[in-house]
Design a protein around this motif. Structure first.
Motif, PDB file in Angstrom:
ATOM      1  N   GLU A  43       0.800  -1.216   0.000  1.00 18.28           N
ATOM      2  CA  GLU A  43       0.000   0.000   0.000  1.00 18.28           C
ATOM      3  C   GLU A  43       0.844   1.282   0.000  1.00 18.28           C
ATOM      4  N   GLU A  44       2.116   1.203   0.431  1.00 24.51           N
ATOM      5  CA  GLU A  44       2.951   2.398   0.478  1.00 24.51           C
ATOM      6  C   GLU A  44       3.360   2.798  -0.928  1.00 24.51           C
ATOM      7  N   PRO A  45       3.280   4.087  -1.247  1.00 19.65           N
ATOM      8  CA  PRO A  45       3.750   4.505  -2.569  1.00 19.65           C
ATOM      9  C   PRO A  45       5.270   4.446  -2.633  1.00 19.65           C
ATOM     10  N   VAL A  46       5.777   3.939  -3.720  1.00 26.80           N
ATOM     11  CA  VAL A  46       7.209   3.844  -3.929  1.00 26.80           C
ATOM     12  C   VAL A  46       7.607   4.924  -4.917  1.00 26.80           C
ATOM     13  N   ALA A  47       8.619   5.706  -4.553  1.00 27.49           N
ATOM     14  CA  ALA A  47       9.061   6.792  -5.421  1.00 27.49           C
ATOM     15  C   ALA A  47       9.606   6.218  -6.724  1.00 27.49           C
ATOM     16  N   ALA A  48       9.061   6.665  -7.814  1.00 28.44           N
ATOM     17  CA  ALA A  48       9.502   6.194  -9.117  1.00 28.44           C
ATOM     18  C   ALA A  48      10.744   6.957  -9.553  1.00 28.44           C
ATOM     19  N   ASN A  49      11.624   6.258 -10.269  1.00 30.55           N
ATOM     20  CA  ASN A  49      12.791   6.936 -10.815  1.00 30.55           C
ATOM     21  C   ASN A  49      12.335   7.932 -11.870  1.00 30.55           C
ATOM     22  N   THR A  50      13.032   9.045 -11.926  1.00 28.28           N
ATOM     23  CA  THR A  50      12.702  10.015 -12.961  1.00 28.28           C
ATOM     24  C   THR A  50      13.213   9.496 -14.296  1.00 28.28           C
ATOM     25  N   LYS A  51      12.679  10.022 -15.358  1.00 29.46           N
ATOM     26  CA  LYS A  51      13.079   9.601 -16.710  1.00 29.46           C
ATOM     27  C   LYS A  51      14.567   9.858 -16.932  1.00 29.46           C
ATOM     28  N   ALA A  52      15.058  10.980 -16.423  1.00 32.37           N
ATOM     29  CA  ALA A  52      16.477  11.317 -16.590  1.00 32.37           C
ATOM     30  C   ALA A  52      17.363  10.297 -15.881  1.00 32.37           C
ATOM     31  N   GLU A  53      16.974   9.880 -14.656  1.00 31.99           N
ATOM     32  CA  GLU A  53      17.758   8.887 -13.927  1.00 31.99           C
ATOM     33  C   GLU A  53      17.747   7.548 -14.659  1.00 31.99           C
ATOM     34  N   GLU A  54      16.591   7.165 -15.161  1.00 27.59           N
ATOM     35  CA  GLU A  54      16.490   5.899 -15.873  1.00 27.59           C
ATOM     36  C   GLU A  54      17.335   5.904 -17.137  1.00 27.59           C
ATOM     37  N   ASP A  55      17.375   7.037 -17.847  1.00 29.05           N
ATOM     38  CA  ASP A  55      18.184   7.129 -19.062  1.00 29.05           C
ATOM     39  C   ASP A  55      19.675   7.028 -18.740  1.00 29.05           C
ATOM     40  N   LYS A  56      20.082   7.646 -17.625  1.00 35.51           N
ATOM     41  CA  LYS A  56      21.498   7.629 -17.253  1.00 35.51           C
ATOM     42  C   LYS A  56      21.988   6.231 -16.926  1.00 35.51           C
ATOM     43  N   ILE A  57      21.138   5.437 -16.251  1.00 38.90           N
ATOM     44  CA  ILE A  57      21.606   4.127 -15.802  1.00 38.90           C
ATOM     45  C   ILE A  57      21.127   2.967 -16.669  1.00 38.90           C
ATOM     46  N   SER A  58      20.387   3.258 -17.737  1.00 39.21           N
ATOM     47  CA  SER A  58      19.895   2.166 -18.577  1.00 39.21           C
ATOM     48  C   SER A  58      21.079   1.446 -19.221  1.00 39.21           C
ATOM     49  N   GLY A  59      21.058   0.145 -19.152  1.00 44.73           N
ATOM     50  CA  GLY A  59      22.117  -0.664 -19.739  1.00 44.73           C
ATOM     51  C   GLY A  59      23.332  -0.829 -18.837  1.00 44.73           C
ATOM     52  N   ILE A  60      23.343  -0.187 -17.677  1.00 45.65           N
ATOM     53  CA  ILE A  60      24.467  -0.306 -16.757  1.00 45.65           C
ATOM     54  C   ILE A  60      24.089  -1.293 -15.657  1.00 45.65           C
ATOM     55  N   LEU A  61      24.915  -2.288 -15.454  1.00 43.48           N
ATOM     56  CA  LEU A  61      24.682  -3.244 -14.371  1.00 43.48           C
ATOM     57  C   LEU A  61      25.286  -2.681 -13.091  1.00 43.48           C
ATOM     58  N   PRO A  62      24.563  -2.784 -11.983  1.00 46.88           N
ATOM     59  CA  PRO A  62      25.104  -2.237 -10.735  1.00 46.88           C
ATOM     60  C   PRO A  62      26.187  -3.134 -10.155  1.00 46.88           C
ATOM     61  N   GLU A  63      27.104  -2.509  -9.439  1.00 45.69           N
ATOM     62  CA  GLU A  63      28.090  -3.237  -8.649  1.00 45.69           C
ATOM     63  C   GLU A  63      27.570  -3.248  -7.223  1.00 45.69           C
ATOM     64  N   LEU A  64      27.765  -4.342  -6.519  1.00 47.44           N
ATOM     65  CA  LEU A  64      27.331  -4.421  -5.126  1.00 47.44           C
ATOM     66  C   LEU A  64      28.506  -4.075  -4.224  1.00 47.44           C
ATOM     67  N   GLU A  65      28.278  -3.137  -3.321  1.00 47.33           N
ATOM     68  CA  GLU A  65      29.323  -2.706  -2.393  1.00 47.33           C
ATOM     69  C   GLU A  65      28.795  -2.746  -0.975  1.00 47.33           C
ATOM     70  N   GLN A  66      29.669  -3.104  -0.043  1.00 48.72           N
ATOM     71  CA  GLN A  66      29.339  -3.083   1.378  1.00 48.72           C
ATOM     72  C   GLN A  66      29.889  -1.776   1.964  1.00 48.72           C
ATOM     73  N   ILE A  67      29.026  -0.980   2.568  1.00 52.46           N
ATOM     74  CA  ILE A  67      29.429   0.304   3.127  1.00 52.46           C
ATOM     75  C   ILE A  67      29.145   0.293   4.621  1.00 52.46           C
ATOM     76  N   LEU A  68      30.149   0.713   5.419  1.00 52.43           N
ATOM     77  CA  LEU A  68      30.020   0.751   6.873  1.00 52.43           C
ATOM     78  C   LEU A  68      28.919   1.721   7.257  1.00 52.43           C
ATOM     79  N   GLU A  69      27.954   1.223   8.034  1.00 49.23           N
ATOM     80  CA  GLU A  69      26.814   2.041   8.423  1.00 49.23           C
ATOM     81  C   GLU A  69      26.817   2.367   9.908  1.00 49.23           C
ATOM     82  N   ASP A  70      27.372   1.462  10.737  1.00 48.20           N
ATOM     83  CA  ASP A  70      27.365   1.682  12.177  1.00 48.20           C
ATOM     84  C   ASP A  70      28.500   0.887  12.800  1.00 48.20           C
ATOM     85  N   LYS A  71      29.030   1.414  13.916  1.00 46.78           N
ATOM     86  CA  LYS A  71      30.084   0.731  14.653  1.00 46.78           C
ATOM     87  C   LYS A  71      29.828   0.991  16.129  1.00 46.78           C
TER      88      LYS A  71
END
Length: 109
Positions: free
Chosen positions: A41-69
């Motif tokens: 039921e929660e609305p999910v923010a849709a990517n803008t057309k510009a963002e989708e065009d920039k990343i279309s065809g690019i596969l993401p890399e997965l990275e682990q980023i320190l969030e808390d210590k």
């Protein structure tokens, strides 16, 4: 004939019981989701057309980023969150999307 009727009389309540149990479990499981899991039921923010065009065809890399210590019972506990990182050909980050995957590293200093 009599044995067949007895089997049918046993199978019908079994099927009704399984149906009732599965519908009860499904109803309960939807209400017990942790708050971090988005509901339907929660609305999910849709990517803008510009963002989708920039990343279309690019596969993401997965990275682990320190969030808390933090210190817990004499141990240092580090919390890492996995991010999907989209980069252009020059290696510049176009978009970074946090996922729900967390990793915990516990050690003594």
């Amino acid at each position: 004939m009599r044995g067949q009727t007895a089997r049918v009389m046993l199978v019908i309540p079994f099927i009704i019981g399984i149906t009732l149990l599965s519908s009860f479990m499904e109803e309960k499981s939807l209400h017990n989701l942790p708050p971090s899991v988005p509901s339907i039921e929660e609305p999910v923010a849709a990517n803008t057309k510009a963002e989708e065009d920039k990343i279309s065809g690019i596969l993401p890399e997965l990275e682990q980023i320190l969030e808390d210590k933090e210190q817990v019972d004499g141990y240092t506990v580090e919390v890492y969150r996995e991010y999907e990182v989209y980069r252009n050909k020059n290696g510049d980050v176009l978009k970074s999307v946090p996922t729900e995957n967390l990793s915990f590293l516990r050690y003594k200093e």
